[in-house]
Design a protein around this motif. Structure first.
Motif, short mmCIF file in Angstrom:
data_model
loop_
_atom_site.label_atom_id
_atom_site.label_comp_id
_atom_site.label_asym_id
_atom_site.label_seq_id
_atom_site.Cartn_x
_atom_site.Cartn_y
_atom_site.Cartn_z
N TRP A 1 0.66 -1.18 0.07
CA TRP A 1 -0.05 0.00 -0.19
C TRP A 1 0.97 1.19 -0.09
O TRP A 1 0.36 2.12 -0.50
CB TRP A 1 -0.90 0.06 1.31
N TRP A 2 1.94 1.19 0.86
CA TRP A 2 2.56 2.32 0.82
C TRP A 2 4.30 2.00 0.40
O TRP A 2 4.52 1.02 0.23
CB TRP A 2 2.64 2.96 2.04
N ALA B 1 -10.09 1.95 7.84
CA ALA B 1 -9.85 2.13 6.35
C ALA B 1 -9.99 3.62 5.98
O ALA B 1 -9.13 4.19 5.16
CB ALA B 1 -10.85 1.45 5.69
N LEU B 2 -10.87 4.35 6.57
CA LEU B 2 -11.16 5.77 6.56
C LEU B 2 -10.06 6.50 7.02
O LEU B 2 -9.41 7.51 6.43
CB LEU B 2 -12.39 6.20 6.88
N ASN C 1 -6.98 5.93 4.78
CA ASN C 1 -7.12 6.71 3.55
C ASN C 1 -6.77 8.34 3.63
O ASN C 1 -6.10 8.88 3.04
CB ASN C 1 -8.56 6.49 3.18
N GLN D 1 -3.07 8.87 4.18
CA GLN D 1 -2.13 8.33 3.00
C GLN D 1 -0.85 8.86 2.83
O GLN D 1 0.05 8.19 2.61
CB GLN D 1 -3.16 8.24 1.61
#
Lengths: 247, 155
Positions: free
Chosen positions: A179-180, B24-25, B28, B31
């Motif tokens: 993901w990263w 998840a939020l 995100n 990120q």
């Protein structure tokens, strides 16, 4: 259908059953780890980039896998504790915690020892390393919470809830390298296409991983038997066991 | 299953799903902050902060490495094979550092030294491939080496 399962997981039967199979599990564990170490440290070829120092993967990778596997076992047994109130499930969660914490610590420590010569640093705060550290704190948090509450029943349920909340960290650890951008390299063996590791290195790695799994089973059963006796000390079968010395 | 157990099962499942969505939020939303390093493309596009330390990650471009006469300072180019960033560094490099190797460097991109990244720390990345040297040599010869872009630009 679940009749045999109920019978086996009754404390008295499970105590006896675990006592019978555990020496076998211990023997298999010893054979797997010794052959894995021999093949890994003496027979496997050096790596094209990292030379001899890559050999730490034979401890680091199985320990990291086990740190997540043990947590998943704890999550399943915590789930069974909360929904079905299985006595044995709570004991399995409790018995696994210290073992899982040790595997996590081992993964972090060996990773650090590997990071210094290869990356040039003992530690970085990238997503993989940080999420693995959080896993260690989850284990320690569970142990603290479980032992802080006096009433055993309340302690088991409250700490089972903590385990379930923390289970979200497991997919994060696994996918963090995808993901990263991280300093840690992506997965070698557990990726979808062919593992990108030479067969002579893969075999000892898998032997070690299996050996670590048997080691977990061995220590888990030892601890479960002890906890069973402690929890059931007032019951008839434990009294009889103590009188005759054998069940 | 008794109604009581069914209720507990539903409650715990609901709890797990809502925690999953919440995390998840959150992830995100964060990120950007979870990126350990910027790629040269991001740096060239101006996404990295000026005059503020950040990390850059990529491959050391083949043939770009020059060592200064004092033996400690090095200049090289970090590339993701679409954009390049010049890097200058003074200090000890990790053993794995070489041309074609993935690295992560910490440092600043100053206004004055536009296009030159002054690194304070250089870490080497290694890939997820493990093989004996002979195999690597054979792969190199046949041009089938799975090494290069892969480490940094998997996604």
């Amino acid at each position: 259908m679940f009749a045999w399962f109920h019978k086996l997981t009754a404390p008295k039967n499970f105590y006896r059953f675990a006592g019978i199979i555990n020496p076998w599990i211990g023997t298999i564990c010893l054979i797997l780890i010794l052959s894995g170490l021999y093949l890994g440290l003496f027979k496997a070829p050096p790596d094209y980039q990292q030379g001899e120092s890559y050999r730490i993967i034979f401890v680091h990778v199985p320990a990291a896998w086990m740190s997540m596997f043990v947590y998943m076992v704890m999550a399943c047994s915590a789930f069974m504790t909360l929904v079905w109130r299985y006595k044995l499930a709570g004991i399995i969660t409790e018995a696994s915690a210290a073992i899982g914490a040790s595997f996590t610590f081992l993964a972090l420590a060996t990773g650090s020892l590997w990071g210094k010569p290869m990356w040039g640093t003992w530690w970085v705060w990238d997503a993989r390393l940080t999420s693995e550290l959080i896993l260690l704190f989850l284990y320690l948090g569970y142990i603290a919470l479980n032992s802080a509450i006096e009433n055993k029943k309340t302690a088991t349920r409250a700490s089972a809830l903590l385990v379930l909340v923390g289970v979200i960290n497991i997919p994060i650890i696994h996918y963090s390298v995808e993901w990263w951008y991280t300093l840690h390299q992506p997965a070698t063996v557990t990726k979808m296409d062919k593992p990108s590791i030479h067969l002579d290195m893969l075999i000892p790695l898998l032997l070690m991983a299996l050996g670590f799994t048997f080691f977990y089973a061995f220590t888990l059963l030892l601890k479960v038997r002890t906890l069973l006796i402690m929890r059931e000390q007032k019951s008839k079968w434990v009294q009889e066991l103590l009188e005759h010395g054998k069940s | 299953m008794t109604p009581q157990r069914k209720r507990r099962l539903a409650l715990i499942s609901l709890m797990l799903v809502s925690i999953g969505i919440a995390v998840a939020l959150i992830l995100n939303a964060f990120q950007k902050n979870l990126l350990f390093f910027f790629s040269p493309t991001q740096v060239v596009a101006g996404e990295a902060p000026l005059n503020h330390p950040f990390r850059i990650g990529g491959m050391v471009k083949e043939g770009s490495l020059t060592r200064s006469s004092d033996g400690l300072s090095v200049d090289f180019v970090v590339t993701d094979y679409s954009h390049d960033v010049n890097v200058t560094y003074t200090g000890i490099l990790p053993d794995l550092f070489r041309e074609g190797q993935g690295i992560v460097a910490m440092g600043t991109l100053g206004e004055a030294s536009r296009n030159v990244f002054t690194a304070t720390e250089v870490l080497a990345k290694h890939d997820e491939n493990y093989m004996p040297p002979e195999v690597a040599e054979a792969l190199e010869k046949s041009g089938a080496m799975p090494h290069g872009l892969k480490t940094v630009e998997e996604k």
